[in-house]
Design a protein around this motif. Structure first.
Motif, PDB file in Angstrom:
ATOM      1  N   GLN A  96       0.863  -1.177   0.000  1.00 44.89           N
ATOM      2  CA  GLN A  96       0.000   0.000   0.000  1.00 44.89           C
ATOM      3  C   GLN A  96       0.901   1.228   0.000  1.00 44.89           C
ATOM      4  OE1 GLN A  96      -3.048   0.186   2.989  1.00 44.89           O
ATOM      5  NE2 GLN A  96      -3.947  -1.764   2.427  1.00 44.89           N
ATOM      6  N   TRP A  97       1.083   1.829  -1.158  1.00 43.58           N
ATOM      7  CA  TRP A  97       1.987   2.964  -1.228  1.00 43.58           C
ATOM      8  C   TRP A  97       1.588   3.938  -2.327  1.00 43.58           C
ATOM      9  CZ3 TRP A  97       3.894   3.022  -6.105  1.00 43.58           C
ATOM     10  CH2 TRP A  97       4.085   1.799  -6.755  1.00 43.58           C
ATOM     11  N   GLU A 107      12.299   5.574  -9.193  1.00 40.25           N
ATOM     12  CA  GLU A 107      11.022   5.665  -8.474  1.00 40.25           C
ATOM     13  C   GLU A 107      11.260   5.788  -6.974  1.00 40.25           C
ATOM     14  OE1 GLU A 107       8.159   2.942 -11.414  1.00 40.25           O
ATOM     15  OE2 GLU A 107       8.784   2.167  -9.449  1.00 40.25           O
ATOM     16  N   VAL A 108      10.408   6.563  -6.326  1.00 44.18           N
ATOM     17  CA  VAL A 108      10.417   6.658  -4.868  1.00 44.18           C
ATOM     18  C   VAL A 108       8.996   6.405  -4.383  1.00 44.18           C
ATOM     19  CG1 VAL A 108      10.069   9.171  -4.905  1.00 44.18           C
ATOM     20  CG2 VAL A 108      11.016   8.070  -2.872  1.00 44.18           C
ATOM     21  N   LYS A 109       8.868   5.546  -3.352  1.00 46.61           N
ATOM     22  CA  LYS A 109       7.562   5.124  -2.864  1.00 46.61           C
ATOM     23  C   LYS A 109       7.458   5.416  -1.369  1.00 46.61           C
ATOM     24  CE  LYS A 109       7.866   1.261  -6.123  1.00 46.61           C
ATOM     25  NZ  LYS A 109       8.015  -0.208  -6.241  1.00 46.61           N
ATOM     26  N   VAL A 158       7.244  -3.958   4.426  1.00 44.65           N
ATOM     27  CA  VAL A 158       7.686  -3.076   5.504  1.00 44.65           C
ATOM     28  C   VAL A 158       6.731  -1.894   5.615  1.00 44.65           C
ATOM     29  CG1 VAL A 158       9.609  -1.734   6.410  1.00 44.65           C
ATOM     30  CG2 VAL A 158      10.059  -3.728   4.970  1.00 44.65           C
ATOM     31  N   ASN A 159       6.220  -1.677   6.817  1.00 46.03           N
ATOM     32  CA  ASN A 159       5.315  -0.559   7.063  1.00 46.03           C
ATOM     33  C   ASN A 159       6.085   0.746   7.249  1.00 46.03           C
ATOM     34  OD1 ASN A 159       3.121  -2.243   6.995  1.00 46.03           O
ATOM     35  ND2 ASN A 159       2.609  -2.063   9.149  1.00 46.03           N
ATOM     36  N   SER A 160       5.391   1.834   7.049  1.00 46.11           N
ATOM     37  CA  SER A 160       5.900   3.173   7.364  1.00 46.11           C
ATOM     38  C   SER A 160       7.306   3.378   6.805  1.00 46.11           C
ATOM     39  CB  SER A 160       5.904   3.398   8.884  1.00 46.11           C
ATOM     40  OG  SER A 160       6.284   4.717   9.207  1.00 46.11           O
ATOM     41  N   ALA A 161       7.477   3.149   5.513  1.00 46.19           N
ATOM     42  CA  ALA A 161       8.811   3.166   4.915  1.00 46.19           C
ATOM     43  C   ALA A 161       8.859   4.043   3.669  1.00 46.19           C
ATOM     44  CB  ALA A 161       9.247   1.752   4.565  1.00 46.19           C
ATOM     45  N   VAL A 162      10.072   4.416   3.304  1.00 47.64           N
ATOM     46  CA  VAL A 162      10.358   5.104   2.050  1.00 47.64           C
ATOM     47  C   VAL A 162      11.320   4.220   1.264  1.00 47.64           C
ATOM     48  CG1 VAL A 162      11.297   7.161   0.941  1.00 47.64           C
ATOM     49  CG2 VAL A 162      10.133   7.348   3.155  1.00 47.64           C
ATOM     50  N   ARG A 163      10.994   3.919   0.013  1.00 52.21           N
ATOM     51  CA  ARG A 163      11.857   3.071  -0.803  1.00 52.21           C
ATOM     52  C   ARG A 163      12.195   3.772  -2.115  1.00 52.21           C
ATOM     53  NH1 ARG A 163      11.429  -3.304  -2.707  1.00 52.21           N
ATOM     54  NH2 ARG A 163      12.552  -3.029  -4.677  1.00 52.21           N
TER      55      ARG A 163
END
Length: 408
Positions: A96-97, A107-109, A158-163
């Motif tokens: 969910q992003w 890309e950044v999510k 992974v929750n609450s993350a920036v990828r």
């Protein structure tokens, strides 16, 4: 008549932006339906057969994209799990992003994203049976997915993350994931000792980085990858003697025409016993698992969690395999091993745990009926040596399965 024309004109004016928005945004419905007839025969138990999706691969979701111009696009994804064998619909979220993508910079999510060790650097990408009951994750050979989402198992989210994922430049690409600090909100249970969320609590910062290279040298294709994951223990966990968990990974795939040779190795340092690499959770175990008594599965021998390390202990896992494609049929053979090194002593709050080795071999077939539908089946044998009562202890087993999958 004039009033009617005015009303139609106003409605048209209001609808125009909505129509433009709908035309500019592309929403794709996607998913997977999978079911297996699998028999798991564990020493000391009666053989357990079921028609189900123990690998937890069935899902549905929405992929969203909008072209913003100048090579920039807005992207998003919503994905939930399904359970064809059980008849119920899981509310478990997978991805969910929302994010941004660019042709030049990648890309950044932002949100709940896949682990870098799951889909980028090895993990599912190196095991042809990763999406089935023959996967190496459940029998030794690939790092389990811990409850906080790190690792490479079936629930490696992974929750609450920036990828961030870079574009491919001259065959090279990188990916990184950061879980921001001060994440007490995502560690609400048991004083922050354990929960179903990723989280560096009390100012900690959890992160993963990975890099890979793909190239063609004459008739030989080469893919090489490496990754590092750090799951920092929270303040509450450290008060129990828990250390920061680290995972180092490396591997490669070599291909010549229709033949592939692949391997992966990883080293685990200070496995976290609360939702980390030392835990047998619903995320790391294959099938149902009895958390109250980790040596037994809840359904009399169907669950498995052989990849788990000993609490606060080190260990290593590896897998090596080969596959050959004939037309639409892929023949697969692979083996792996997980070694959980001894950990703890009489003063350790988690007690003392003996060394444990798990070895396995797998042979099977994947036949593509079309680009979206496939049949698969095979056999896996698992040997557990030096077993003890540590979390993750298990017994020797035989797994037989045949299944069908459709992607839409």
């Amino acid at each position: 008549m004039n009033k009617r024309l005015i009303a139609l004109a106003v409605a048209g004016a209001l609808a125009a932006p909505l129509a433009a928005s709908a035309e500019g945004t592309h929403v794709t419905i996607f998913g997977r339906l999978q079911a297996e007839y699998a028999t798991v025969d564990v020493d000391g138990f009666n053989a357990q057969s079921a028609v189900s999706d123990d690998a937890l691969q069935s899902r549905w979701g929405l992929q969203i994209a909008e072209d913003l111009g100048a090579g920039l696009r807005a992207i998003g994804r919503i994905e939930y799990a399904l359970n064809p064998g059980g008849g119920d619909v899981h509310s478990t979220a997978r991805e969910q992003w929302v994010g941004l993508g660019g042709d030049q910079w990648g890309e950044v999510k932002f949100g709940r994203v896949q682990s870098v060790l799951r889909d980028f650097a090895g993990g599912h990408s190196i095991d042809p049976f990763a999406d089935t009951s023959l996967h190496a994750t459940g029998s030794g050979g690939l790092m389990v997915s811990s409850a906080n989402g790190y690792g490479s198992g079936d629930h490696g989210f992974v929750n609450s993350a920036v990828r961030y994922d870079s574009p491919v430049v001259e065959g090279f690409s990188v990916a990184g994931l950061l879980m921001p600090g001060d994440a007490d909100k995502n560690d609400p249970t048991l004083g922050g000792l354990t929960s179903g969320y990723a989280g560096g609590e009390n100012g900690e910062w959890d992160f993963q980085v990975g890099a890979k290279y793909s190239g063609q040298f004459d008739i030989v294709g080469v893919d090489v990858f490496g990754a590092y994951s750090r799951d920092n223990a929270s303040k509450a966990q450290k008060s129990w003697g828990v250390k920061d968990e680290q995972i180092w990974r490396g591997g490669a795939v070599f291909s010549v025409a229709d033949f592939r040779l692949r391997g992966q190795y990883e080293y685990v340092v200070d496995a976290n016993p609360f939702g980390g690499a030392a835990s047998c959770t619903s995320a790391s175990a294959f099938g149902a698992y009895n958390l109250a008594n980790p040596t037994l599965s809840a359904d009399g021998g169907r669950g498995q969690c052989n990849s788990a390390m000993n609490p606060n202990g080190n260990g290593n896992l590896w897998i090596v395999g080969a596959d050959y494609t004939i037309g639409n049929t892929q023949l697969v053979a692979q083996g792996g091993m997980a070694t959980a090194k001894r950990s703890g002593d009489v003063l350790d709050p988690f007690g003392s745990y003996a060394r444990r080795n798990v070895e396995n071999i797998t042979v099977g077939v994947i036949h593509n009926l079309s680009r979206r539908s496939s049949l698969f089946g095979g056999y896996q044998r698992v040997w557990v040596k030096d077993r003890n009562l540590a979390p993750g202890a298990d017994a020797d087993r035989n797994v037989y399965t045949v299944g069908v999958r459709h992607d839409f």
